[in-house]
Design a protein around this motif. Structure first.
Motif, short mmCIF file in Angstrom:
data_model
loop_
_atom_site.label_atom_id
_atom_site.label_comp_id
_atom_site.label_asym_id
_atom_site.label_seq_id
_atom_site.Cartn_x
_atom_site.Cartn_y
_atom_site.Cartn_z
N ALA A 245 0.88 -1.17 0.00
CA ALA A 245 0.00 0.00 0.00
C ALA A 245 0.92 1.22 0.00
O ALA A 245 1.98 1.20 0.61
CB ALA A 245 -0.87 -0.01 1.24
N ARG A 246 0.49 2.27 -0.71
CA ARG A 246 1.40 3.41 -0.84
C ARG A 246 0.69 4.74 -0.70
O ARG A 246 -0.50 4.82 -0.91
CB ARG A 246 1.96 3.47 -2.25
CG ARG A 246 2.76 2.33 -2.67
CD ARG A 246 3.33 2.76 -3.97
NE ARG A 246 4.16 1.73 -4.52
CZ ARG A 246 5.17 2.00 -5.35
NH1 ARG A 246 5.41 3.24 -5.69
NH2 ARG A 246 5.90 1.05 -5.83
N ASN A 496 -5.67 7.72 -10.35
CA ASN A 496 -5.51 6.75 -9.26
C ASN A 496 -5.44 5.33 -9.77
O ASN A 496 -5.94 4.40 -9.14
CB ASN A 496 -6.66 6.87 -8.26
CG ASN A 496 -6.72 8.24 -7.61
OD1 ASN A 496 -5.69 8.73 -7.16
ND2 ASN A 496 -7.89 8.84 -7.58
N GLY B 372 -2.99 -1.15 4.95
CA GLY B 372 -3.01 -1.76 3.63
C GLY B 372 -3.82 -1.00 2.60
O GLY B 372 -4.16 -1.56 1.55
N PHE B 373 -4.14 0.25 2.88
CA PHE B 373 -4.91 1.05 1.92
C PHE B 373 -3.94 1.94 1.13
O PHE B 373 -3.03 2.52 1.72
CB PHE B 373 -5.93 1.93 2.65
CG PHE B 373 -7.06 1.15 3.25
CD1 PHE B 373 -8.27 1.03 2.57
CD2 PHE B 373 -6.92 0.51 4.48
CE1 PHE B 373 -9.33 0.30 3.11
CE2 PHE B 373 -7.96 -0.23 5.03
CZ PHE B 373 -9.16 -0.34 4.34
N THR B 374 -4.16 2.00 -0.16
CA THR B 374 -3.33 2.85 -1.02
C THR B 374 -4.02 4.20 -1.18
O THR B 374 -5.24 4.27 -1.27
CB THR B 374 -3.11 2.16 -2.38
OG1 THR B 374 -2.19 1.08 -2.19
CG2 THR B 374 -2.51 3.12 -3.41
N THR B 423 -12.81 5.94 -8.15
CA THR B 423 -11.46 5.39 -8.19
C THR B 423 -11.51 3.87 -8.39
O THR B 423 -10.78 3.32 -9.21
CB THR B 423 -10.72 5.73 -6.88
OG1 THR B 423 -10.61 7.15 -6.79
CG2 THR B 423 -9.34 5.11 -6.84
N ASN B 427 -10.40 1.29 -11.69
CA ASN B 427 -9.38 0.26 -11.46
C ASN B 427 -9.86 -1.15 -11.71
O ASN B 427 -9.23 -2.11 -11.26
CB ASN B 427 -8.85 0.38 -10.02
CG ASN B 427 -7.73 1.40 -9.93
OD1 ASN B 427 -6.62 1.14 -10.38
ND2 ASN B 427 -8.04 2.56 -9.40
N HIS B 429 -9.73 -3.01 -14.09
CA HIS B 429 -8.82 -3.89 -14.83
C HIS B 429 -7.65 -4.37 -13.96
O HIS B 429 -6.87 -5.19 -14.39
CB HIS B 429 -8.29 -3.15 -16.05
CG HIS B 429 -7.57 -1.88 -15.69
ND1 HIS B 429 -8.25 -0.76 -15.26
CD2 HIS B 429 -6.26 -1.59 -15.64
CE1 HIS B 429 -7.36 0.19 -15.00
NE2 HIS B 429 -6.15 -0.29 -15.21
N ASN B 430 -7.53 -3.81 -12.76
CA ASN B 430 -6.40 -4.19 -11.89
C ASN B 430 -6.80 -5.31 -10.93
O ASN B 430 -7.97 -5.48 -10.64
CB ASN B 430 -5.92 -2.97 -11.12
CG ASN B 430 -5.09 -2.04 -12.00
OD1 ASN B 430 -4.24 -2.51 -12.76
ND2 ASN B 430 -5.36 -0.75 -11.92
N PRO B 431 -5.80 -6.06 -10.44
CA PRO B 431 -6.12 -7.21 -9.59
C PRO B 431 -6.77 -6.80 -8.26
O PRO B 431 -6.51 -5.71 -7.74
CB PRO B 431 -4.76 -7.86 -9.35
CG PRO B 431 -3.74 -6.85 -9.71
CD PRO B 431 -4.36 -5.96 -10.71
N TYR B 432 -7.60 -7.66 -7.75
CA TYR B 432 -8.22 -7.48 -6.44
C TYR B 432 -7.47 -8.33 -5.44
O TYR B 432 -6.81 -9.29 -5.84
CB TYR B 432 -9.70 -7.88 -6.50
CG TYR B 432 -10.55 -6.88 -7.23
CD1 TYR B 432 -11.20 -5.86 -6.54
CD2 TYR B 432 -10.66 -6.94 -8.62
CE1 TYR B 432 -11.97 -4.93 -7.21
CE2 TYR B 432 -11.43 -6.00 -9.30
CZ TYR B 432 -12.09 -5.00 -8.60
OH TYR B 432 -12.85 -4.07 -9.25
N PRO B 433 -7.52 -8.08 -4.16
CA PRO B 433 -8.28 -7.03 -3.48
C PRO B 433 -7.73 -5.63 -3.78
O PRO B 433 -6.55 -5.47 -4.06
CB PRO B 433 -8.09 -7.37 -2.00
CG PRO B 433 -6.81 -8.13 -1.94
CD PRO B 433 -6.73 -8.90 -3.22
N PHE B 436 -8.42 1.47 -1.04
CA PHE B 436 -8.02 2.86 -1.25
C PHE B 436 -8.44 3.72 -0.07
O PHE B 436 -9.47 3.45 0.56
CB PHE B 436 -8.70 3.45 -2.48
CG PHE B 436 -8.13 2.96 -3.79
CD1 PHE B 436 -6.93 3.46 -4.27
CD2 PHE B 436 -8.81 2.03 -4.54
CE1 PHE B 436 -6.41 3.02 -5.48
CE2 PHE B 436 -8.30 1.58 -5.75
CZ PHE B 436 -7.10 2.09 -6.22
#
Lengths: 510, 547
Positions: A245-246, A496, B372-374, B423, B427, B429-433, B436
């Motif tokens: 996470a960033r 994002n 663990g949140f981006t 957001t 996303n 198309h991006n892998p889960y989990p 955010f």
């Protein structure tokens, strides 16, 4: 994932290898047991066993492996109704512990009583006495808990069981089989595999320990980890990816910019996003018909639409616009409208915030900065955003000038690793002189314009009561960001997209 | 901009690279240098940079070819423009000039047209304040009258057309007519320049007559500039006649008779200022001598003479009316003497520091990253229908924008959650989990503030994967509560955008300051999401985490 790499000297099929391993560990085992342990079909074990025998590693024998007990018809009936001796002592207890034989025979039937007496007497539950020619049974010791035989009967009532499964009750089971065939016992013959000396010497070392893949808390607590072998893994096997996470790259850059200004002795300030046209334009000597104030450049608000301008200050600003307010300036020479100045907009630059600060802090020195959102009423495209950030700051002190402003800006960029900067003259309505700063980018091989700066005009500072020079700048954050992060399309910064955020090099500019 | 054209005016060869360097020095920002020429942008305070001639004039000073104000003579033409009272309410002011002896080529004409357009923008606010007409003077018989007539009574052949049209038709049918109709229509009158023959020369600010079109065979040019701001039209005329002068023309003045007032235009008198050398040196942070300062000003094509100790008299030529205050000369000196202004970090000693709000926000951000949140970064600008109607959020009423150029934005956000759902939608198309968070401002109405609104810092997060649930987000808000050391309690409450029975409001000090729950499938569907989402949002301001 366990690997057998390193133990491949003998040409063994993986199936043979696993059977042999299990065999060496267990000693002797039936095909069924091996199949069960290894989660294989018995056929597969048989096949492997045959080959191991051929290779002289194991011996196949057919042995009586176990015996299976099963209730006879009579046994099944007893299992349901109880053994005769049980029924007898139950009847006796019901009759107060003493009863006449003939009466019992009438109650339970002759057969049951006869057999019951034999076994109940043998177990010491009853005594027989005679008086007046009658035979009387006395209950001397009533068995409160079920006997082993009774337990076996109950157990077998579910179906045939191996004797080995019965454990300590297997003897009771044998007794029952001897007793008029209540239980039938048949032998189970099976193929049994045992390791040869060769196998033991080859694999002895290996088979002393159990191989486990997961080190468990159980193994640690009990210390059993010493007895097991932790399997080697295929360290090259692919795994499901995880991602750190960033913080957002823009956030990281903002933090660095703030840090740089704090290092240089600047205090952070913050101001409203919804702003009076007064602070955004008028206080900065932007004439009310200036193109920047037009609807297609600035977001005006529908609700709320008007705010309250600071009246006293507004009069000073009015004078500056109309006639220069005695600053030696001609002013813009038009009728200034308080109505126009009280319109609410989304601030178009953070100078609206620094000028507010200046109005409240007229004495030198002042060194403040902000990195914050601003708005322009523009159609968004690959190089333009409607909302973005400005790196803003002012420095007010005695005896400072453009040269010092250039010094601040040069120092700031050098802290971000951008050491080649140049300044070009420019024009802004509220600064004089004005300049623009370009930064040279080695990767691009060219100069990139990053912001504007200047010394506030007397028409700006005097109405606020500020008499010393004020150095001011407003630099682009997003433009810097796309350069630092190598982004082509400025909108990427606000998309994002996880794969982009994850791809950004966090060391790009440190 | 073409280097060879600049060279022509300069009388000396100059390459594209050298030119772009010089333009940057002048304060003209160069966008691009190509084989075709240079793409550059000049600042609105220098409309004289709207032509190659004007730029070359400035470069001559910078290069030391010609110093001081350009010398121009202007004779009387004997032409007159008579202002009729009828035009006063419509477009009250006019100035005019005559330039003779020109030999214009195609490039010159193209340049004049481009210049005219530039001036319409820079000085004229898109022709509102200033409109320019250039005419072949041989087709014009003076005196000329400036008057206004009802739209339907005016009839002439407009420029680039072959048949006569009424002013009404022009406003309806021609592109430029439609574009500028709003400047004319309210009055119902067409301002016109009409010559002694009764021919219409132009219909400002809309279009000229085709009769007087300037071509390569034109040697004499008559210029009219009309508008609502006497200073601006005068300046536009001056910029034009100086350029035409540099193209080889001789200047002649025209008498404008406005009732009893008579004036001769163009008015080419310069403006006189007194500059204190000390001011210039202070503003720049340098120590130039009197001689250096005078030379610098003359390099900028200003007249400059020393008048007593440290005091310089400066004459500003009439095509440059951008000087408002003596401090403006500091910039002139800066342009001429850039290499003398060497950057130096100021000695002002102060302590730096961040706002405590910034530090608190950073601490919250690191907590979410730890969980663990981006971080997501969304705009405060928002779309009411997409973000609020879709979630059935009607409270609080958002701040609304009056004039968005793009329909994408019409309000300022009052919550972070809709942005985070977008957001997630971006996303897919991006892998889960996917997890955010955002820590950012929302804007709320606040009648107690002079600007009627205030920004409020909030934090929000979303988690999305096949088993995202209320319990996951509950664990997050409970940890959040422990982390910020505030007793935040959860009270069961249904929200239109959350699954009933799976959401709570977060309460602190008896005030509802946030919410958490499982997002309603109808909302997920409207955002095109096919994964469950659990979310929380909280007002950070209300927690009293900073002073």
């Amino acid at each position: 994932m366990a690997s057998s790499a390193g133990h491949g000297r003998l040409a063994l099929h993986p199936m043979e290898r696993s059977v042999l391993k299990a065999l060496v560990r267990r000693g002797r085992a039936s095909f069924t047991e091996l199949a069960q342990e290894l989660q294989l079909k018995v056929d597969a074990v048989a096949k492997a066993a045959e080959r191991l025998q051929m290779k002289g590693l194991a011996k196949v024998e057919e042995v009586v492996l176990d015996r299976v007990a099963q209730l006879s018809e009579e046994g099944a009936e007893y299992a349901e109704r109880g053994l005769p001796e049980r029924r007898l002592v139950d009847e006796l207890r019901a009759r107060g512990g003493r009863a006449d034989l003939e009466e019992l025979k009438r109650a339970l039937g002759e057969n049951v009583v006869q057999i019951g007496i034999i076994w109940a007497k043998k177990s010491g539950w009853i005594e027989i006495s005679r008086s007046d020619g009658r035979t009387v049974l006395n209950l001397v010791n009533y068995p409160e808990s079920p006997t082993e035989e009774e337990l076996v009967l109950r157990f077998l009532a579910d179906g045939p069981k191996r004797l080995s499964e019965l454990g300590p009750y297997s003897e009771a089971c044998e007794r029952l089989s001897r007793r008029a065939g209540l239980v039938l016992i048949r032998e189970v013959r099976e193929h049994v595999l045992s390791p040869t000396e060769t196998a033991l010497s080859l694999y002895g070392e290996l088979e002393e320990v159990t191989e486990v893949s997961q080190l468990t808390p159980e193994l640690l607590k009990t210390g059993r980890w010493r007895e097991v072998r932790l399997a080697r893994y295929d360290v090259y096997a692919p795994v499901k990816p995880v991602f750190a996470a960033r913080e957002h790259p823009l956030s990281a850059l903002i933090r660095r910019v703030r840090e740089a200004f704090v290092e240089l002795g600047f205090q952070e300030v913050k101001g409203p996003l919804v702003e009076l046209a007064f602070w955004n334009f008028d206080a900065l000597f932007q004439p009310q018909d200036h193109p920047a104030r037009e609807m297609h450049d600035t977001f005006y608000l529908a609700r709320p639409s008007r705010g309250r301008i600071p009246e006293e200050l507004a009069e000073c600003v009015r004078a500056a616009h109309e006639n220069g307010a005695g600053t030696g300036s001609k002013g813009w020479r038009y009728r200034w409208s308080a109505e126009e100045a009280s319109k609410l907009i989304l601030r178009t630059h953070t100078t609206a915030t620094t000028i507010r600060y200046l109005a409240d802090h007229r004495e030198p020195p002042v060194k403040v900065f902000s990195v914050d959102r601003i708005f322009r009423n523009e159609r968004v495209n690959w190089k333009r955003l409607a909302e973005f950030h400005q790196i803003e700051g002012i420095l007010m002190d005695r005896g400072v000038g453009l040269r010092h402003l250039m010094g601040v800006i040069r120092e700031f960029y050098s802290r971000l690793g951008l050491r080649d900067v140049r300044f070009r003259p420019s024009y802004f309505p509220y600064t004089e002189p004005s300049a623009e700063v370009d930064v040279y980018l080695k990767d691009l091989g060219r100069w990139v314009e990053l912001g504007g700066m200047g010394v506030f005009r007397p028409e700006v500072t005097r109405p606020l009561g500020v008499v010393h020079p004020v150095l001011a700048w407003g630099l682009g954050l997003e433009r810097l960001a796309i350069i630092i992060y190598g982004v082509e399309d400025i909108r990427e910064l606000y998309r994002n997209d996880l794969s982009w955020i994850r791809s950004v090099d966090p060391f790009a500019w440190r | 901009m073409r280097p060879e054209r600049i060279s022509k005016f300069l009388g000396r060869e100059i390459g594209a690279d050298q030119l772009s360097e010089l333009l940057a020095r002048l304060g003209i920002s160069v966008d691009e240098v190509t084989g075709e020429g240079i793409k550059a942008e000049y600042n609105p305070n220098r409309p004289d940079f709207s032509s190659h001639a004007g730029i070359a004039r400035a470069l001559k000073g910078l290069l030391g070819i010609e110093l001081g104000p350009p010398r121009v003579t202007c004779r009387r033409s004997g032409w007159r423009v008579i202002v009729d009272g009828s035009v006063k309410r419509v477009r009250p002011y006019v100035v005019a000039g005559l330039v003779r002896g020109l030999r214009l080529d195609e490039q010159d004409i193209a340049e004049l047209i481009a210049m005219q357009e530039d001036l319409h923008w820079v000085l004229g606010r898109d022709r509102k304040k200033v409109a320019i007409g250039l005419h072949d003077a041989s087709k014009v018989r003076p005196p000329i009258r400036y008057l206004a007539r009802p739209l339907s009574e005016v009839r002439f052949v407009p420029l680039h057309e072959s048949f006569p049209m009424t002013a009404e038709e022009i406003l309806e049918r021609l592109e430029t007519g439609r574009k500028y109709a709003h400047l004319v229509r309210p009055h119902g009158l067409a301002p016109l320049l009409v010559d002694a023959k009764g021919d219409v020369l132009s219909f400002p600010p809309v279009i000229n007559s085709s009769l007087t079109e300037v071509t390569t065979s034109t040697s004499d040019v008559f210029i009219d500039v009309t508008g609502t701001d006497p200073e601006a039209i005068s300046r536009a005329l001056n910029v034009l006649v100086y350029a035409l002068h540099d193209m080889g023309g001789r200047l002649y003045s025209v008498e404008v008779m406005d009732g009893r007032r008579r004036s001769r235009t163009p008015d080419l008198r310069s403006e006189r200022w007194r500059v204190d050398l000390r001011t210039v040196n202070e503003v720049l942070g340098v120590a130039l001598s009197e001689r250096e300062a005078v030379r610098a000003l003359r390099m900028m094509r200003l007249g400059a003479r020393l008048r007593g100790k440290g005091s310089i008299e400066v004459d500003v030529p009439p095509y440059r009316a951008d000087v408002l205050h003596p401090v403006d000369f500091a910039e002139e000196v800066f342009i001429a003497m850039q290499e003398k202004v060497v950057p130096e970090f100021p000695g002002t000693l102060t302590f730096g520091g961040l706002l405590s709000e910034t530090r608190a926000a950073d601490a919250i951000r690191s907590a979410f990253i730890g969980l663990g949140f981006t971080e997501a970064f969304n705009t405060v600008l928002s779309n009411y229908r997409r973000d609020y109607v879709a979630l059935s959020i009607s409270d609080p009423e958002p701040v609304r924008i009056l004039n968005p150029v793009s329909a994408e934005y019409d309000i300022l956000r009052t919550m972070l959650l809709p942005g985070l759902l977008s957001t997630l939608a971006a996303n897919k198309h991006n892998p889960y989990p996917q997890r955010f968070f955002e820590v950012g401002d929302v804007v709320l109405h606040d009648p107690s503030a002079p600007e009627m609104a205030r920004r409020v810092l909030r934090a929000a997060c979303v988690t999305s994967h096949s088993s995202a649930s209320y319990s996951e987000i509950k664990a997050v808000y409970e940890e959040f509560s422990r982390y910020v050391k505030r007793q935040i309690s959860a009270v069961e409450r249904d929200y239109p955008f959350m699954i009933p029975g799976r959401s709570v409001s977060l309460v602190y000090n008896g005030r509802e300051i946030g919410l958490a729950g499982e997002v309603h499938p109808a909302v997920l569907e409207s955002f095109g999401l096919e994964m469950p989402v659990a979310a929380m949002e909280i007002d950070l301001q209300a927690l009293g985490l900073w002073s």
